[in-house]
Scaffold this active site. Structure first.
Site, PDB file in Angstrom:
ATOM      1  N   ASP A  64       0.871  -1.232  -0.016  1.00  0.00           N
ATOM      2  CA  ASP A  64       0.024   0.049   0.070  1.00  0.00           C
ATOM      3  C   ASP A  64       0.843   1.145   0.047  1.00  0.00           C
ATOM      4  OD1 ASP A  64      -3.154   0.509   0.036  1.00  0.00           O
ATOM      5  OD2 ASP A  64      -2.166   2.172   1.434  1.00  0.00           O
ATOM      6  N   LYS A 159      13.603   2.848 -12.301  1.00  0.00           N
ATOM      7  CA  LYS A 159      12.719   3.211 -11.337  1.00  0.00           C
ATOM      8  C   LYS A 159      12.547   1.925 -10.226  1.00  0.00           C
ATOM      9  CE  LYS A 159       7.772   4.256 -10.450  1.00  0.00           C
ATOM     10  NZ  LYS A 159       6.599   4.161 -10.821  1.00  0.00           N
TER      11      LYS A 159
END
Length: 185
Positions: A64, A159
């Protein structure tokens, strides 16, 4: 080693798979998990991991992410997904219109759940809010500037080594290595 990543977001699954390339086989299960409204990202990730484990009955990882903007007192915080779906990047930029403090950060918590335990691992990345740039990534990536580039300007393979999610996954990977491969249920 095989890891089951539970998310309805295919982009997240791709990022996890890229991070663990050569280390673990990633099994992606697309499953809607309730979006809990707890004040802390860690609480949300851990509860989502418990739900995913109960549904699949095998060790899982979920994550999350919260997006915290200093000038907005941490808004949208752990409600980042809902806010993005509701007002998107243009809405965030409108809320920040005229504000000079553009600092923000992402916080991701990766939670691992098995029959024995739930463990969580946090990663953060600091940056600033800018006008949209770039074509990579998803969500808030085009408006989040990190070290001179938005996350949407950074290729996925890069990334996957520097992001908030990568930092949380690195902590998780360190735990797996030190604890040995998690046992299957």
């Amino acid at each position: 080693m095989k890891l089951t990543v539970v998310t309805s977001n295919a982009h997240k699954a791709e990022e996890v798979a890229a991070f663990f390339g050569g280390i673990a086989e990633i099994d992606h299960v697309s499953m809607d998990i309730p979006e809990y409204r707890y004040p802390k990202v860690r609480e949300i990730a851990e509860e989502k991991a418990r739900d995913a484990y109960r549904a699949l009955r095998r060790p899982v990882i979920v994550d999350d992410t919260g997006f915290f903007i200093d000038a907005l007192n941490g808004f949208p915080g752990p409600n980042a997904a809902y806010v993005f779906e509701t007002i998107g990047n243009q809405g965030i930029l409108k809320l920040m219109d005229g504000m000079t403090d553009r600092r923000a950060h992402f916080e991701t918590v990766v939670a691992y759940a098995s029959k024995e335990e739930v463990k969580s691992f946090q990663g953060t990345i600091e940056g600033t809010i800018v006008q949209p740039k770039g074509r990579e990534g998803f969500g808030y990536d085009p408006i989040f500037l990190y070290e001179g580039r938005t996350l949407a300007e950074i290729p996925l393979d890069e990334k996957s080594t520097i992001s908030h999610r990568a930092r949380a996954l690195a902590a998780f990977r360190g735990w797996i290595i030190s604890a040995g491969e998690p046992a299957g249920d």
